[in-house]
Every structure is written in structure tokens, then in C-alpha cells.
Scaffold this active site. Structure first.
Site, PDB file in Angstrom:
ATOM      1  N   HIS A  59      58.170 100.616 -89.293  1.00 58.29           N
ATOM      2  CA  HIS A  59      57.491 101.693 -88.270  1.00 58.29           C
ATOM      3  C   HIS A  59      58.531 102.824 -88.398  1.00 58.29           C
ATOM      4  O   HIS A  59      59.699 102.750 -88.520  1.00 58.29           O
ATOM      5  CB  HIS A  59      57.216 101.288 -86.836  1.00 58.29           C
ATOM      6  CG  HIS A  59      56.672 102.143 -86.210  1.00 58.29           C
ATOM      7  ND1 HIS A  59      57.092 103.096 -85.459  1.00 58.29           N
ATOM      8  CD2 HIS A  59      55.349 102.011 -85.740  1.00 58.29           C
ATOM      9  CE1 HIS A  59      56.084 104.055 -84.953  1.00 58.29           C
ATOM     10  NE2 HIS A  59      54.934 103.198 -84.818  1.00 58.29           N
ATOM     11  N   LYS A  80      45.293  99.298 -78.262  1.00 60.77           N
ATOM     12  CA  LYS A  80      44.986 100.375 -77.374  1.00 60.77           C
ATOM     13  C   LYS A  80      45.925 100.928 -76.609  1.00 60.77           C
ATOM     14  O   LYS A  80      46.543 102.068 -76.329  1.00 60.77           O
ATOM     15  CB  LYS A  80      43.564 100.604 -76.568  1.00 60.77           C
ATOM     16  CG  LYS A  80      43.197 101.891 -75.914  1.00 60.77           C
ATOM     17  CD  LYS A  80      41.905 101.849 -74.988  1.00 60.77           C
ATOM     18  CE  LYS A  80      41.735 103.054 -74.376  1.00 60.77           C
ATOM     19  NZ  LYS A  80      40.791 102.578 -73.444  1.00 60.77           N
ATOM     20  N   GLY A 132      45.522 109.380 -86.099  1.00 63.28           N
ATOM     21  CA  GLY A 132      44.227 110.230 -86.045  1.00 63.28           C
ATOM     22  C   GLY A 132      43.234 109.876 -86.956  1.00 63.28           C
ATOM     23  O   GLY A 132      42.273 110.688 -87.341  1.00 63.28           O
ATOM     24  N   LYS A 188      79.463 113.063 -95.091  1.00 64.92           N
ATOM     25  CA  LYS A 188      79.941 114.539 -94.613  1.00 64.92           C
ATOM     26  C   LYS A 188      79.173 115.591 -95.114  1.00 64.92           C
ATOM     27  O   LYS A 188      79.071 116.492 -94.265  1.00 64.92           O
ATOM     28  CB  LYS A 188      81.334 114.468 -95.273  1.00 64.92           C
ATOM     29  CG  LYS A 188      82.238 115.507 -94.636  1.00 64.92           C
ATOM     30  CD  LYS A 188      84.014 115.273 -95.241  1.00 64.92           C
ATOM     31  CE  LYS A 188      84.028 114.910 -96.596  1.00 64.92           C
ATOM     32  NZ  LYS A 188      85.453 114.585 -96.885  1.00 64.92           N
ATOM     33  N   ASP A 213      52.331  97.662 -80.507  1.00 66.60           N
ATOM     34  CA  ASP A 213      52.952  99.199 -80.401  1.00 66.60           C
ATOM     35  C   ASP A 213      54.352  99.036 -80.740  1.00 66.60           C
ATOM     36  O   ASP A 213      55.176  97.768 -80.377  1.00 66.60           O
ATOM     37  CB  ASP A 213      52.773  99.615 -78.990  1.00 66.60           C
ATOM     38  CG  ASP A 213      51.614 100.598 -79.044  1.00 66.60           C
ATOM     39  OD1 ASP A 213      50.784 100.795 -79.855  1.00 66.60           O
ATOM     40  OD2 ASP A 213      51.735 101.419 -78.047  1.00 66.60           O
ATOM     41  N   GLU A 214      55.015 100.073 -81.399  1.00 68.61           N
ATOM     42  CA  GLU A 214      56.363 100.236 -81.411  1.00 68.61           C
ATOM     43  C   GLU A 214      57.240 100.209 -80.150  1.00 68.61           C
ATOM     44  O   GLU A 214      58.421  99.893 -80.113  1.00 68.61           O
ATOM     45  CB  GLU A 214      56.675 101.183 -82.467  1.00 68.61           C
ATOM     46  CG  GLU A 214      56.787 102.487 -81.805  1.00 68.61           C
ATOM     47  CD  GLU A 214      55.433 103.254 -81.799  1.00 68.61           C
ATOM     48  OE1 GLU A 214      54.379 102.557 -81.998  1.00 68.61           O
ATOM     49  OE2 GLU A 214      55.603 104.235 -81.034  1.00 68.61           O
ATOM     50  N   LYS A 268      48.837  95.412 -85.457  1.00 72.92           N
ATOM     51  CA  LYS A 268      50.172  95.364 -85.010  1.00 72.92           C
ATOM     52  C   LYS A 268      50.504  95.588 -83.636  1.00 72.92           C
ATOM     53  O   LYS A 268      49.537  96.300 -83.064  1.00 72.92           O
ATOM     54  CB  LYS A 268      50.901  96.452 -85.816  1.00 72.92           C
ATOM     55  CG  LYS A 268      50.601  97.776 -85.657  1.00 72.92           C
ATOM     56  CD  LYS A 268      51.596  98.750 -86.303  1.00 72.92           C
ATOM     57  CE  LYS A 268      51.688 100.201 -85.703  1.00 72.92           C
ATOM     58  NZ  LYS A 268      51.943 100.229 -84.443  1.00 72.92           N
ATOM     59  N   GLY A 294      43.873 103.347 -84.462  1.00 75.54           N
ATOM     60  CA  GLY A 294      43.936 103.242 -82.950  1.00 75.54           C
ATOM     61  C   GLY A 294      42.704 103.695 -82.233  1.00 75.54           C
ATOM     62  O   GLY A 294      41.799 102.905 -82.105  1.00 75.54           O
ATOM     63  N   GLY A 295      43.220 104.951 -81.841  1.00 75.74           N
ATOM     64  CA  GLY A 295      41.822 105.450 -81.380  1.00 75.74           C
ATOM     65  C   GLY A 295      40.466 105.438 -81.967  1.00 75.74           C
ATOM     66  O   GLY A 295      39.334 105.119 -81.471  1.00 75.74           O
TER      67      GLY A 295
END
Lengths: 412, 412
Positions: free
Chosen positions: A262, A145, A335, A96, A173-174, A171, A357-358
Site C-alpha cells: 500500500h 466500504k 476514484g 545526506k 483498508d490500510e 483488501k 471502492g466507491g
């Protein structure tokens, strides 16, 4: 703090409120409901249920503009009031109350008794290191990717290229759910066979975190299916299912593989200064108690950002905070490129997962070279060498050299 | 909108961004990952997975102060990308994106195909009315004054007094968990026996919503235990467990009683203009799809407030929005007293639950008179009479008269 009282800290913004009175209202209102008007005999019966104000630190700078006046309020809740599960704790301390003005849950210290109900991470930071046989350096994780629309061959090839670059963890991707192109068990088989193929070449173990999805009541079954198919890690969108779902998975003896939490949807909670739940509680304390082995969160370095102080507060909760649950590997994400490794190690030390990733897939020579560039960056930083000098020293350091040319270097 | 594409609307604040480009980035980034650089043959394969920008409405008033520039962006996501469960939908449309700047999820229109997977509320607004045999007036709900530290006798007595006042619905506190003083089954037995005792006097049916708590994997079992013990309603802290837990309970044929969704923790999501999820999505659309029969939310009238426009947007999603799921009873809560009934009926119409705690228990003549005062206020408003005039007309209207003296009247 008593062994059987749990503390919550709030930041409450209000231009006029009597903060001490507000704090008292929380302590009473969220426990016994009313106090001063109770007859003595009722007070005796109710006392063990009564919340207590631990501290009120008001910040009322002279000439504060409207909206700037706030207090940090800590309240202690008797454990006798709630059951030993995270929904009960959260509904008690921020149910609450979450709707009552400009108030944010900024700290959570469950009691020793409450905590004793949670086995926490099965492997944790040290256990994941042991499994991989990597004790002395930051771990390297990479993500696909692109996953949507790919078939098993396409995914396997992406996996293999990443694995050949020497990453420790890969991993899903989510947003990869059960689908006809890459159904869970066949995906696990394809990716784990690529992991073995790469291991034959690199000599390096690897954990693949397959995304655990589906109806809540099927999570256990799906996890076991993936494990039977050979997976050695699970990715879990904990905030979409609630912390208790994670806690039950982590406590399940049959689910023997590490779980990476994640942070999908976390941005609905933590970024506002006036509402929600702090990242250190959400992606730190609660993730560790619930029992994930890795916790992903937006890094302060890249495109999706969380301020560095908040990142370090998450890390502190995952790694340093005194809790009976094992330490959790922090995974500052988004990033990340090789030129950021000096900064990451400066900020987080060695007990961190460098997650890209990138920064892997965007490497001019492809994903395998992208992984190699990261591993070389890690080697350079641990050797205390300047990244650019190390990259330019010739030999097999072309991957790092090209990465540094592409993305540059950010030094601490 | 296509039958198999789901739409999400976001409000994105940014002082400089090219909103059209941002929108395109969302549509591509949360689906296929990249697009323009794909070879033609890949584009053909990927097209059915690609998100699409539906609209971008930029609000860039001349001389806007920093922080005021925003756009409302609607993006369409192909259902083929995610499974038919709410976690998959939310992680797709507001997983990573929730952490990407000042962005709030303000609208959600799942496709007809997605929606077809959700049976929704079993009874819904009309079904609850049918069960109670009350078609023509707002329903009246009351909550316990205090529950923690009370034993079965104490709780039963509170229940009886409320029931004698003519309330239709009584709910547990959301912070009442499994505990030795009032364990679930014995609590249900005690309260339902009080309900029968009251029904013998008032001739009126009543639903008791017992709080459904515990580990996620035990929710079904606990619900069935409560139902076996005779309960005819369940309260559920949906946000602490996730919407899928509610959806599974609601879809379960064995769980035959109505479910009231409590908004505990909702304040962590909806109040910030810049982050989180709008109340209309969270406590409206998603609650209805997941299948609660009643949805509680902070009223605009009392102490814990939500702006009226937001209240009405929640109501619209619960009652009016064109969805295959049955309409849900809106329960604007907190700070409600009989003098607010004219305003509530003006704003919500008759299809509303008037929900009171202090406004029942704080009545000078006690909780039974408190309930009666509300029922009289409802009668007065439906008869088109002025509340004060009606209360002063003597006869048996003392309860309303005293309530109006105590709390006053607020007219539309």
C-alpha cells in the site's frame, strides 16, 4: 554499467551552479569524501571506492525564469561501499544528499550483484494469475466500504457482497489495525469463510489481503498467524516500516502468500518536482526489488491523482524494466468506476488490477452488482465493444447499464 | 485535547477549495469513512470512532497569486482507531492523505494515552550529560574525515586525533556499513581503545556512536554485538528503517547505550512547502517519541541548510515541548566551524551539540587542534568574551586563533 556498480539519477534545480562540478562533488562526496588532494598512493587504494559521474544533462533554456534551470545527473556508486540491503543503498545514494538543495532522486539502477541479493516477489504478476486461474483479463480488486467501527459480522457481510460480484481480490483498508472488534485471526476466519461461501456460488477463487500491522519485530509472527488462520494475501504499509521490512517478509519462505504494497505516506515523497523520490522509484523499482506482488498507487483518473506519465513510469518499473525480480501487478487506485475500464486497459494493457471502492459500493443495486458491472465492463473492453452499447444490449447487463448511467464513460 | 485523541495539523494549499469542507472530509474520510448519510443507530455506534475538525485557519490574502491560498487544518483522531505504534499513527493521519493534493503534515500531537506506550530516550539530554560528566557547556561532537576505504588502523588514528582534541562525542559516517576493512566489532574495539588512550591523556570521557546497519531483523543482534564489543553509543539511520525500528531499539532494556538519530533521507520529506512532513515533526517530535537520545539535522549556518525558524522548531520539539519522553539533544550539523559557536549558543543555548567534520579535520594544525579550537570557542562564548579577542590573548589559544583566521567569526 558495471555488474558491481549501482546508478542513481537526480534532478537538481539550481539557478547558478556549475552542474558538472556539482555532479563531481556528489560522486566524490558520497564515496571517498575527497579525491584531488589525495596522494597518489592513497588514490590507488581508494580508486575502487570512488563514485563516478556517468552523465550530466543540463536544461538551461534561454531566458529561463528563476527556478527553472536544472540538470539530470547520473552517478555510479561502487557496491563495495555498501551492504546488500535497501537502507544501505538509499542512505548511500540519497541520505545526506536529500538535504542538499533542490534535488530529487528520479532514477535508481542497482547493480546486478546488488539485485542478486533480493529474491523479489514470490508469485509476482504471473504467479497471482496462476493462483487465481485468470490469465486473459485485468484482475478486479475491491476494498471495503468502511472498516472502522464494524464488527466481524458487519465486515463479513461486506466481504461477501463484494465477493459475490465476481471480484478476484479484496483488501483490508490500510487503516484497519489490530482492534477488539475485528482482531486479525478472527477477521481472517470470517472473511475467508465468506470467500468460500461466495466461491460455492460464483465458482471463482479470491485472494483476501489482510492488513499486516503491529511492531516491526512482530510483523513476521503476525503474518504467520494470519496465514495459519487461512489468509491467502497480506496488505502492507511498506513506507511506514521501510523497504527492508518488506524485503525480509518477501524473502521469508514461511510467508507463502502474495503481498500487496500500500502506498500510504508515499505522497510525502513523490509529488514535489524539487524534492523527494520519484513515484517510479518509490512505488515501482523499490517495491519490485523488495518483493511485493502487487503495488498500489494513485491512478491518473480519479480523485487522488498522479499524472499519467508518472503512472506509466511506475508501471514500466513494475512490469517491463529488465530486472531479475518477477514482474509486479500494477494497481492504479482511487476514484475508479466501471466507465474508466476502457481507459485503464488502453493505458495499462491487460496486466493490471482494476481497483475500486466507491465504484463497487456506490452501485445503485449494491456491492455485488457493483462488482458485476466491473466484470462486464472488462468483458466489453476485451471484446472490443463500446461500453455503452454493450451495457444497453439487455440480458444480464443491467449492472453495467446502471453503472454507466451513474458514472458515465471515459474513452481513451 | 482529550487524553485519548491524537491531533494532526496540515497545511493544505488549494486555489479554490472550501477549506472547512475539506477539513470535514479528512476528519470523516480517515476515520469512519462516511457520516451524514449514516442512520441514527449507526451514528451512535460509530461516534467514538469519528474524527473531528479542531480548527481551520484559512490564509486567503486579497489578490493572492495562484498557489498562495492555503489553510492550516487541525484534526483530532480517536486513539481507538489505531494501535500504539508510530506506523499506525502515521498511516492514519498521513497515509492516503499524503497523496491528496498539495498537503503537508506540519504538526503532530499524539494523545497522552498513545504517548504512554513509548518509554522514549533512555538517557536523553540530561542522561548523556550525566554519563559524560559535563553539565555546564554545549557538547562537542566530531565525525570522521573519511571512512570508506580506510582500514582499522586508519580509522583508529583518525579517532584518536579527534579524541585528543577534547571532543565529547565521535560518530561514524552514516554511510559506513558492514565491510571487510572495518567490520563492526573490530571497529568498535579499535575506536574504544583509542578512546581509552585519549582519556588517559585528556582525562575526558567520550561516547563513540557506531553506525547500526544491516537487515531490520538483525538490528537488535548487531546492536548487542557492538555493545558487547564495548561501544557506548549507536548511530541509526532511522528514516531508512522507519520510526518503529528506532522505537523498538530504544525500548529494549538490553540496548543500554544512547542512540543518535541520523537524518539521512530526511530531505525527501521536509523541504517542500507543499508536500511531505515538517522537520519539526520528523526530526523533532517523532525522534523524541521513538526514543533517540540525540537528533542530528542540517544547521542553518553551513552548506547543507535548513532555515533557522525550522531549526528552532526542531529544537523546541526535542527539548521544550511538553512530552512524557525525556528531552533529546539537538545536533545542528554541516558546515560548522569554531567561528559559528557564538551563533549556535545564541540560537540554541547551552543544551546543544556542536557537531563538526571539516571544521575539525580542516584545522591548519590537524584534527586534535581542531577539537581544541572548538573547546576554546565554547569556553570563550560561555565566559561572555569576544571570540577574536579571546583567541588573540596568547597562551595556549593558538588553535582557536588559527581557526578564526581560517574560517572567520559569525556573531549573532
Amino acid at each position: 554499467m558495471s555488474a558491481n556498480k549501482s546508478q542513481a539519477t537526480y534532478r537538481l534545480f539550481d539557478d547558478k551552479a556549475d552542474f558538472a562540478k556539482k555532479a563531481e562533488g556528489i560522486a566524490v562526496g558520497l564515496t571517498v569524501g575527497s579525491w584531488t588532494e589525495l596522494p597518489e598512493v592513497a588514490k590507488q587504494k581508494m580508486e575502487k571506492h570512488l563514485g563516478r559521474v556517468v552523465s550530466v544533462e543540463a536544461h538551461e533554456p534561454e531566458g529561463a525564469a528563476p527556478g527553472e534551470r536544472y540538470a539530470d545527473i547520473t552517478v555510479e556508486y561502487p557496491d563495495v561501499n555498501f551492504s546488500r540491503d535497501i537502507p544501505a543503498l538509499l542512505v548511500t545514494v540519497f541520505g545526506k544528499l536529500s538535504m542538499d538543495g533542490r534535488i530529487k532522486l528520479t532514477g535508481l539502477k542497482p547493480s546486478a550483484e546488488f539485485l542478486s541479493a533480493f529474491p523479489g516477489p514470490k508469485l509476482g504478476l504471473a504467479g497471482v494469475r496462476d493462483y487465481l486461474g485468470v490469465q486473459d483479463r485485468p484482475l478486479l480488486m475491491s476494498i471495503f466500504k468502511s472498516v472502522i467501527g464494524y464488527d466481524l459480522n458487519g465486515l463479513r457481510e461486506q466481504f461477501l457482497q463484494q465477493a459475490l460480484g465476481g471480484v478476484d481480490l479484496i483488501k483490508d483498508d490500510e487503516i484497519l489495525f489490530e482492534n477488539p472488534l475485528t482482531p486479525l485471526e478472527r477477521r481472517v476466519e470470517a472473511c475467508m469463510s465468506a470467500a468460500r461461501e461466495a466461491e460455492n456460488i460464483t465458482g471463482q477463487k479470491l485472494i483476501y489481503f489482510a492488513n499486516l500491522t503491529g511492531p516491526t519485530s512482530k510483523l513476521r509472527e503476525n503474518a504467520l498467524r494470519a496465514i495459519d488462520a487461512g489468509v491467502n494475501g497480506l496488505l502492507f504499509n511498506v513506507l511506514a516500516y521501510g523497504f527492508d521490512a518488506l524485503a525480509e517478509l518477501a524473502a521469508d519462505p514461511a510467508i507463502s502468500v502474495p503481498i500487496a504494497a500500500h502506498p500510504a505516506m508515499a505522497g510525502a515523497y513523490y509529488p514535489s518536482p524539487h524534492h523527494g523520490i520519484s513515484a517510479s522509484v518509490l512505488l515501482g523499482t523499490l517495491i519490485r526489488i523488495a518483493g511485493a506482488d502487487l503495488s498500489l498507487f494513485p491512478s491518473p483518473y480519479g480523485s487522488v491523482v498522479m499524472p499519467k506519465a508518472e503512472n506509466l513510469a511506475v508501471q514500466d518499473a513494475l512490469v517491463n524494466a529488465e530486472l531479475p525480480q518477477k514482474a509486479v501487478l500494477p494497481v492504479p487506485s482511487a476514484g475508479i468506476h466501471p466507465g474508466l475500464v476502457p481507459l485503464i486497459v488502453h493505458d495499462f494493457g491487460r496486466d493490471v488490477v482494476v481497483n475500486a471502492g466507491g465504484g463497487v459500493h456506490g452501485h445503485p443495486l449494491g456491492a455485488a452488482a457493483g462488482g458485476q458491472a466491473f466484470r462486464q465492463a472488462i468483458d466489453a473492453v476485451l471484446a472490443g465493444e463500446d461500453l455503452e452499447a454493450y451495457a444497453s444490449a439487455g440480458g444480464d447487463r443491467e449492472p453495467l447499464k446502471l453503472a454507466v448511467e451513474r458514472w458515465g464513460v471515459r474513452r481513451p
